[in-house]
Design a protein around this motif. Sequence first.
Motif, short mmCIF file in Angstrom:
data_model
loop_
_atom_site.label_atom_id
_atom_site.label_comp_id
_atom_site.label_asym_id
_atom_site.label_seq_id
_atom_site.Cartn_x
_atom_site.Cartn_y
_atom_site.Cartn_z
N ALA A 144 0.81 -1.22 0.00
CA ALA A 144 0.00 0.00 0.00
C ALA A 144 0.84 1.27 0.00
O ALA A 144 0.43 2.28 -0.59
CB ALA A 144 -0.94 0.01 1.21
N MET A 145 2.03 1.24 0.65
CA MET A 145 2.82 2.47 0.78
C MET A 145 4.32 2.28 0.64
O MET A 145 4.98 3.06 -0.04
CB MET A 145 2.52 3.15 2.12
CG MET A 145 1.13 3.71 2.24
SD MET A 145 0.99 5.05 3.46
CE MET A 145 1.69 6.42 2.56
N ALA A 146 4.89 1.28 1.29
CA ALA A 146 6.35 1.17 1.34
C ALA A 146 6.97 0.94 -0.03
O ALA A 146 8.10 1.37 -0.28
CB ALA A 146 6.78 0.06 2.31
N LEU A 147 6.26 0.26 -0.92
CA LEU A 147 6.76 0.11 -2.29
C LEU A 147 6.37 1.27 -3.20
O LEU A 147 7.23 1.85 -3.87
CB LEU A 147 6.28 -1.22 -2.89
CG LEU A 147 7.07 -2.46 -2.51
CD1 LEU A 147 6.48 -3.70 -3.20
CD2 LEU A 147 8.54 -2.32 -2.91
N PRO A 148 5.10 1.63 -3.26
CA PRO A 148 4.72 2.65 -4.25
C PRO A 148 5.29 4.04 -4.02
O PRO A 148 5.64 4.73 -4.99
CB PRO A 148 3.18 2.65 -4.20
CG PRO A 148 2.82 2.04 -2.89
CD PRO A 148 3.91 1.06 -2.61
N ILE A 149 5.39 4.48 -2.76
CA ILE A 149 5.88 5.85 -2.52
C ILE A 149 7.32 6.02 -3.03
O ILE A 149 7.60 6.93 -3.83
CB ILE A 149 5.74 6.24 -1.04
CG1 ILE A 149 4.28 6.24 -0.60
CG2 ILE A 149 6.39 7.61 -0.80
CD1 ILE A 149 3.39 7.20 -1.35
N PRO A 150 8.29 5.19 -2.61
CA PRO A 150 9.64 5.35 -3.15
C PRO A 150 9.73 5.17 -4.66
O PRO A 150 10.52 5.85 -5.31
CB PRO A 150 10.45 4.26 -2.41
CG PRO A 150 9.68 4.01 -1.15
CD PRO A 150 8.25 4.15 -1.56
N CYS A 151 8.89 4.26 -5.20
CA CYS A 151 8.90 4.08 -6.66
C CYS A 151 8.44 5.34 -7.37
O CYS A 151 9.05 5.78 -8.35
CB CYS A 151 8.00 2.90 -7.05
SG CYS A 151 8.76 1.28 -6.84
N LEU A 152 7.36 5.92 -6.87
CA LEU A 152 6.85 7.15 -7.48
C LEU A 152 7.89 8.28 -7.40
O LEU A 152 8.07 9.04 -8.35
CB LEU A 152 5.56 7.58 -6.78
CG LEU A 152 4.29 6.86 -7.22
CD1 LEU A 152 3.18 7.05 -6.19
CD2 LEU A 152 3.83 7.35 -8.59
N VAL A 153 8.55 8.39 -6.26
CA VAL A 153 9.52 9.46 -6.08
C VAL A 153 10.72 9.29 -7.01
O VAL A 153 11.15 10.26 -7.66
CB VAL A 153 9.97 9.53 -4.60
CG1 VAL A 153 11.15 10.51 -4.45
CG2 VAL A 153 8.82 9.97 -3.71
N ILE A 154 11.27 8.09 -7.10
CA ILE A 154 12.43 7.92 -7.98
C ILE A 154 12.04 8.06 -9.43
O ILE A 154 12.82 8.57 -10.26
CB ILE A 154 13.16 6.57 -7.70
CG1 ILE A 154 14.59 6.62 -8.27
CG2 ILE A 154 12.39 5.39 -8.29
CD1 ILE A 154 15.48 7.67 -7.67
N CYS A 155 10.82 7.65 -9.79
CA CYS A 155 10.35 7.85 -11.16
C CYS A 155 10.22 9.34 -11.48
O CYS A 155 10.58 9.78 -12.57
CB CYS A 155 9.01 7.14 -11.37
SG CYS A 155 9.13 5.34 -11.48
N GLU A 156 9.72 10.10 -10.53
CA GLU A 156 9.60 11.54 -10.70
C GLU A 156 10.99 12.18 -10.86
O GLU A 156 11.19 13.05 -11.73
CB GLU A 156 8.89 12.15 -9.49
CG GLU A 156 8.78 13.66 -9.49
CD GLU A 156 7.73 14.20 -10.43
OE1 GLU A 156 7.65 15.43 -10.55
OE2 GLU A 156 7.01 13.40 -11.06
N LEU A 157 11.93 11.76 -10.06
CA LEU A 157 13.28 12.32 -10.12
C LEU A 157 13.99 11.98 -11.43
O LEU A 157 14.62 12.84 -12.05
CB LEU A 157 14.12 11.80 -8.95
CG LEU A 157 14.17 12.64 -7.68
CD1 LEU A 157 14.84 11.85 -6.57
CD2 LEU A 157 14.89 13.95 -7.91
N LEU A 158 13.89 10.72 -11.84
CA LEU A 158 14.63 10.27 -13.01
C LEU A 158 13.93 10.58 -14.32
O LEU A 158 14.57 10.66 -15.38
CB LEU A 158 14.88 8.76 -12.92
CG LEU A 158 15.92 8.27 -11.92
CD1 LEU A 158 16.04 6.76 -11.98
CD2 LEU A 158 17.26 8.90 -12.18
N GLY A 159 12.60 10.70 -14.28
CA GLY A 159 11.83 10.79 -15.51
C GLY A 159 11.57 9.42 -16.07
O GLY A 159 11.65 9.17 -17.28
N VAL A 160 11.21 8.48 -15.19
CA VAL A 160 10.92 7.09 -15.55
C VAL A 160 9.40 6.87 -15.46
O VAL A 160 8.79 7.30 -14.49
CB VAL A 160 11.66 6.13 -14.59
CG1 VAL A 160 11.19 4.69 -14.79
CG2 VAL A 160 13.16 6.22 -14.80
#
Length: 404
Positions: A144-160
Motif C-alpha cells: 500500500a505504501m512502502a513500495l509505491p511511494i519510493p517508486c513514485l519518487v524515484i520515477c519523478e526524479l529520473l523521468g521514468v
Amino acid sequence: MTDDLVRQPVTRDPHRPLDPPAEYTQLREDQPILKVRFPNGTTGWLATRFEEASQIFSDPRLSARRPRHDTPEGEVDEAGESAPFDPVFVMMDEPDHSAYRRLLTARFTPKAVQNKLQPYIDRIVDEHLDAIAAGPETFDFVEAMALPIPCLVICELLGVPYEDRDGFHHATMSMMDVAKPREERDAGAHWLIDYITKLVAEKRRTGATDGILAELISKAEGDDAILTENQLIGIGVLLLFAGHDTTAAMMGLSTLTLLTHDEQRADLIQHPEKIGSAVEELMRYLTIVQFGLGRVAKEDLEIAGAQIKKGDLVVAAMNAANRDPRAFQDPDAFDIDRKMTRHIAFGSGVHQCLGQNVARAELKTVLPKLFQRFPNLRLASPLEEVPMDFTGTNYGVRSLMVTR
C-alpha cells in the motif's frame, strides 16, 4: 572449510528481528577488527565498532573498487568484475568519484528536495492514505505504501514511467537477493540495463527534458561529452534500483518498529515535531545494509592494531557499529529523543549515500501522516510471523499486514 576463522554473522534471532545478528555483540567486545570468512568463502577484515567502521569509509588508503563479499559460497569475483556495466561513481576513488558525483549533487541537496520534491511527496502520500482509508481494514503496508511511494519518487526524479514499476522492482529484487542463483541475479541486472538503454533512446528520440536521465543524456553527447554511453546507463541503473529499494525497505522496517514500540509511537503522534530525530534514530537502530560495505587496501596499513595488507578486503559492519556502546548510550534501545551527533547508516565520508535527503524526506512525510491518520494502526499478526527479508542486500520486511 576447516579453518578456524570466524564467519561473518548473518543469522538473526526471529524473536528479535529488529536487532543485528547477536554474535556481533561479543565480536565487538573482543576486538574491534578481526579476520573473518565472508558468506562467499573469501577472507578479509571485519570492523564491528563505530570508530573503526567510520575510519574505513574515510581513509583514502582504502579503495571503493571492491569485490562482492555477500554472495553465496564459492561465488567470488575480482574487484568490480561482477558488475555488468562500467563502474559508476560509487565504486570510484578520488578525484574521479567527485567529478561524476557532482553531475547529480544539485538534485539531492536538502534545499532542492524541500523546494522541488517535497510538494510531490506530500501529495502522493495523502493520495495513498486516502486509498487506504477507502479500502479494507486489514492491508499490506508494503504493497500500500512502502513500495509505491519510493517508486513514485524515484520515477519523478529520473523521468521514468511509473507504469513500468513492476518490471524494475522485480528485476531489483532478483538482483539484490543473494539467495537466488547467480543467473537470476544477473538476469535482473541485465533487465535493468536493457530498460534504461531503451528509455534513454526514447528520450533522445522525443527530445524529452524531464528528470535526471534527460539531464545526463545532455552530458553524454557532443564533442564536450563528459559521460560515455555506458557510464550514462550505469548511473541510470544505479539510481533506479538504489533509489526505491533502500527507502522501501527502510519504510517498512520503520513502520514495524513504531508498531512494536507503543510509547515511542504515542510520543511521536503527540509530538510530530520529533520526526526529525525519530528518523535519525530509526536509521541508526535499524541500519538496513545487512552485510556491511567493503573497501580494498591500496597499500599496507594498520587499523586498531590489525595489520592490513595491500589488496585485503576490509568491511564495515554498519549494523554492528551503529549499536556500539562506545558511541551510543544504551544502543539496543529505540529512543526517538536520542541526542546523536551522527550515525553511519548512510555510510560516511565522500561516498556517503547521495540520496539520503530524499530518503529522509519520504520517511519524515510518511510516518507522521500515517500515524496521525490511523492512530490505532496495529499489526495483524504476531511479530514473529512477519516475513523478513533475510537474504536481500538490504534488510526489510517482505510484507507487513496491519489493521487500521
